[in-house]
Design a protein around this motif. Structure first.
Motif, PDB file in Angstrom:
ATOM      1  N   ALA A 279       0.851  -1.198   0.000  1.00 20.40           N
ATOM      2  CA  ALA A 279       0.000   0.000   0.000  1.00 20.40           C
ATOM      3  C   ALA A 279       0.882   1.243   0.000  1.00 20.40           C
ATOM      4  N   GLN A 280       0.316   2.360  -0.503  1.00 20.86           N
ATOM      5  CA  GLN A 280       1.050   3.621  -0.543  1.00 20.86           C
ATOM      6  C   GLN A 280       0.093   4.787  -0.407  1.00 20.86           C
ATOM      7  N   ASP A 281       0.637   5.925   0.058  1.00 20.30           N
ATOM      8  CA  ASP A 281      -0.070   7.195  -0.044  1.00 20.30           C
ATOM      9  C   ASP A 281       0.934   8.262  -0.441  1.00 20.30           C
ATOM     10  N   GLU A 282       0.577   9.528  -0.223  1.00 22.63           N
ATOM     11  CA  GLU A 282       1.416  10.638  -0.686  1.00 22.63           C
ATOM     12  C   GLU A 282       2.671  10.830   0.150  1.00 22.63           C
ATOM     13  N   THR A 283       2.755  10.203   1.328  1.00 24.75           N
ATOM     14  CA  THR A 283       3.876  10.465   2.235  1.00 24.75           C
ATOM     15  C   THR A 283       4.605   9.223   2.706  1.00 24.75           C
ATOM     16  N   LYS A 284       4.098   8.036   2.384  1.00 22.78           N
ATOM     17  CA  LYS A 284       4.712   6.821   2.920  1.00 22.78           C
ATOM     18  C   LYS A 284       4.366   5.605   2.067  1.00 22.78           C
ATOM     19  N   THR A 285       5.068   4.497   2.368  1.00 21.32           N
ATOM     20  CA  THR A 285       4.818   3.198   1.752  1.00 21.32           C
ATOM     21  C   THR A 285       4.612   2.170   2.857  1.00 21.32           C
ATOM     22  N   ILE A 286       3.631   1.291   2.680  1.00 16.73           N
ATOM     23  CA  ILE A 286       3.406   0.189   3.609  1.00 16.73           C
ATOM     24  C   ILE A 286       3.943  -1.077   2.948  1.00 16.73           C
ATOM     25  N   ALA A 287       4.811  -1.805   3.665  1.00 19.60           N
ATOM     26  CA  ALA A 287       5.435  -2.986   3.073  1.00 19.60           C
ATOM     27  C   ALA A 287       5.583  -4.089   4.111  1.00 19.60           C
ATOM     28  N   MET A 288       5.675  -5.335   3.614  1.00 25.86           N
ATOM     29  CA  MET A 288       5.848  -6.518   4.464  1.00 25.86           C
ATOM     30  C   MET A 288       7.248  -7.081   4.275  1.00 25.86           C
ATOM     31  N   HIS A 289       7.904  -7.394   5.378  1.00 30.05           N
ATOM     32  CA  HIS A 289       9.199  -8.068   5.305  1.00 30.05           C
ATOM     33  C   HIS A 289       8.945  -9.532   4.965  1.00 30.05           C
ATOM     34  N   ILE A 290       9.502 -10.014   3.852  1.00 30.19           N
ATOM     35  CA  ILE A 290       9.131 -11.344   3.355  1.00 30.19           C
ATOM     36  C   ILE A 290       9.701 -12.474   4.205  1.00 30.19           C
ATOM     37  N   VAL A 291      10.675 -12.189   5.063  1.00 31.42           N
ATOM     38  CA  VAL A 291      11.239 -13.228   5.931  1.00 31.42           C
ATOM     39  C   VAL A 291      10.470 -13.323   7.244  1.00 31.42           C
ATOM     40  N   THR A 292      10.264 -12.178   7.895  1.00 31.39           N
ATOM     41  CA  THR A 292       9.607 -12.179   9.210  1.00 31.39           C
ATOM     42  C   THR A 292       8.091 -12.076   9.118  1.00 31.39           C
ATOM     43  N   GLY A 293       7.561 -11.475   8.020  1.00 29.78           N
ATOM     44  CA  GLY A 293       6.121 -11.248   7.900  1.00 29.78           C
ATOM     45  C   GLY A 293       5.657  -9.951   8.527  1.00 29.78           C
ATOM     46  N   GLN A 294       6.576  -9.185   9.123  1.00 30.35           N
ATOM     47  CA  GLN A 294       6.199  -7.942   9.792  1.00 30.35           C
ATOM     48  C   GLN A 294       5.813  -6.861   8.783  1.00 30.35           C
ATOM     49  N   ILE A 295       4.728  -6.109   9.087  1.00 29.45           N
ATOM     50  CA  ILE A 295       4.311  -4.966   8.284  1.00 29.45           C
ATOM     51  C   ILE A 295       4.990  -3.706   8.812  1.00 29.45           C
ATOM     52  N   TYR A 296       5.541  -2.907   7.897  1.00 31.05           N
ATOM     53  CA  TYR A 296       6.225  -1.671   8.256  1.00 31.05           C
ATOM     54  C   TYR A 296       5.629  -0.492   7.487  1.00 31.05           C
ATOM     55  N   SER A 297       5.784   0.685   8.083  1.00 27.79           N
ATOM     56  CA  SER A 297       5.475   1.937   7.406  1.00 27.79           C
ATOM     57  C   SER A 297       6.788   2.644   7.108  1.00 27.79           C
ATOM     58  N   PHE A 298       7.018   2.927   5.801  1.00 27.05           N
ATOM     59  CA  PHE A 298       8.228   3.600   5.337  1.00 27.05           C
ATOM     60  C   PHE A 298       7.905   5.066   5.059  1.00 27.05           C
ATOM     61  N   PRO A 299       8.215   6.004   5.931  1.00 22.53           N
ATOM     62  CA  PRO A 299       8.049   7.416   5.567  1.00 22.53           C
ATOM     63  C   PRO A 299       8.941   7.772   4.382  1.00 22.53           C
ATOM     64  N   ASP A 300       8.442   8.646   3.495  1.00 23.08           N
ATOM     65  CA  ASP A 300       9.237   9.056   2.340  1.00 23.08           C
ATOM     66  C   ASP A 300      10.512   9.785   2.747  1.00 23.08           C
ATOM     67  N   ASP A 301      10.476  10.454   3.886  1.00 23.45           N
ATOM     68  CA  ASP A 301      11.642  11.160   4.393  1.00 23.45           C
ATOM     69  C   ASP A 301      12.625  10.145   4.969  1.00 23.45           C
ATOM     70  N   ASP A 302      13.811  10.020   4.354  1.00 24.15           N
ATOM     71  CA  ASP A 302      14.800   9.044   4.805  1.00 24.15           C
ATOM     72  C   ASP A 302      15.331   9.332   6.199  1.00 24.15           C
ATOM     73  N   ASN A 303      15.089  10.534   6.702  1.00 26.90           N
ATOM     74  CA  ASN A 303      15.535  10.863   8.055  1.00 26.90           C
ATOM     75  C   ASN A 303      14.583  10.324   9.120  1.00 26.90           C
ATOM     76  N   MET A 304      13.400   9.884   8.683  1.00 29.67           N
ATOM     77  CA  MET A 304      12.424   9.318   9.615  1.00 29.67           C
ATOM     78  C   MET A 304      12.668   7.823   9.757  1.00 29.67           C
ATOM     79  N   LYS A 305      12.452   7.287  10.951  1.00 31.26           N
ATOM     80  CA  LYS A 305      12.700   5.861  11.173  1.00 31.26           C
ATOM     81  C   LYS A 305      11.597   4.995  10.574  1.00 31.26           C
ATOM     82  N   LEU A 306      11.955   3.746  10.280  1.00 34.53           N
ATOM     83  CA  LEU A 306      11.018   2.740   9.797  1.00 34.53           C
ATOM     84  C   LEU A 306      10.152   2.311  10.970  1.00 34.53           C
ATOM     85  N   LEU A 307       8.827   2.288  10.802  1.00 37.31           N
ATOM     86  CA  LEU A 307       7.916   2.034  11.913  1.00 37.31           C
ATOM     87  C   LEU A 307       7.189   0.716  11.737  1.00 37.31           C
TER      88      LEU A 307
END
Length: 293
Positions: free
Chosen positions: A31-59
């Motif tokens: 999934a995506q919106d104007e400010t972030k990407t939602i992605a799943m780690h294919i090994v662990t299965g964990q869902i993360y939120s990737f802010p577009d700003d590289d200075n922001m941490k992966l949540l």
């Protein structure tokens, strides 16, 4: 998955055809919106939120009962479940929580302005909790003026976005309805606002902030049964059917509550028909969300 809008901050999260992230080959974008990407780690299965700003941490985008560790990724800080078992059903819980909110009518439907898309106006789910979500939305009625308020946590900008919905009750609202004679006016116009923001610091001290101002975001809506007339200063911007709503934001440094009142003038500001009165804004929570969409 819905969205929100406050000033020039816009989000409208959409399901994407799954594909691998070019920069992070172990993550599958869902999934995506104007400010972030939602992605799943294919090994662990964990869902993360990737802010577009590289200075922001992966949540992490789902709750972790065993707690969260903070690690250094190749380019940025990354949250990681302390207990690996918390990741195993992350995507299932992420979808189930969204489905639960839909089933319980915790979302409403409205317009989100996306520049260059469908002429700007787009019908979308609105992620501000609705009145059905009594734990996260407040409602109060004063002299026939209904005020509904709720907020959402926006980690990409470290803010809480809150939405205020105003209207005059109509006969269709049943026992709560007050006739013009009972409430003392046919119309009333917004004059000013007052907010009391109470937040809890890590050492449990209460931090209090008070905000006063004229109108809301430069607007002074004139409420009438069934709709409102939009004013910006003395300029009339047109008649609108339905509920007047606006969004604003406050810093998400600590969780807490907001409450206050909106002051109205019976009649209008130009032609008053009575003394000003304060319409109550009942307390509503400002809290961090464990599910990110």
């Amino acid at each position: 998955f819905g969205g929100y809008q406050a000033y020039d901050i816009i989000s409208n999260t959409r399901w994407m055809e799954p594909e691998f992230d070019h920069d992070h080959d172990q993550y599958l974008i869902i999934a995506q919106d104007e400010t972030k990407t939602i992605a799943m780690h294919i090994v662990t299965g964990q869902i993360y939120s990737f802010p577009d700003d590289d200075n922001m941490k992966l949540l992490v985008a789902t709750p972790c009962a065993g707690g969260i560790n903070l690690l250094r990724d190749r380019r940025r800080l990354r949250e990681e479940p302390a207990n690996p078992f918390d990741s195993k059903d992350s995507i299932l819980r992420w979808f189930e929580e969204h489905a639960r909110r839909l089933h319980k009518n915790f979302y409403s439907v409205g317009n989100i302005v996306l520049p260059g898309v469908n002429g700007g106006n787009n019908i979308s789910l609105l992620r501000y909790p609705s009145v059905a979500d009594t734990a996260n939305c407040s409602r109060a009625v004063t002299r026939g003026v209904e005020i509904v308020v709720s907020s959402i946590f926006v980690p990409e900008f470290s803010i809480f976005v809150y939405s205020i919905r105003l209207r005059l009750l109509t006969p269709e609202d049943g026992e709560e309805y007050m006739s013009p004679k009972q409430r003392g006016f046919d119309t009333c116009q917004l004059v000013s606002r007052y907010w009391k923001i109470s937040k809890s610091s890590p050492n449990l001290d209460v931090v209090l902030e008070e905000v006063r101002g004229e109108g809301v975001i430069g607007l002074y809506p004139l409420l009438h049964e069934g709709g409102y007339t939009k004013y910006q200063g003395d300029d009339q911007l047109g008649h609108v059917r339905g509920v007047f709503s606006y969004q604003s934001c406050t810093q998400a440094d600590m969780p807490g509550f907001m409450e206050g009142h909106l002051q109205f003038r019976p009649g209008s500001l130009v032609e008053p028909s009575g003394q000003t009165f304060n319409a109550r804004v009942a307390p509503f929570p400002l809290k961090f969300s464990q599910y990110l969409y």
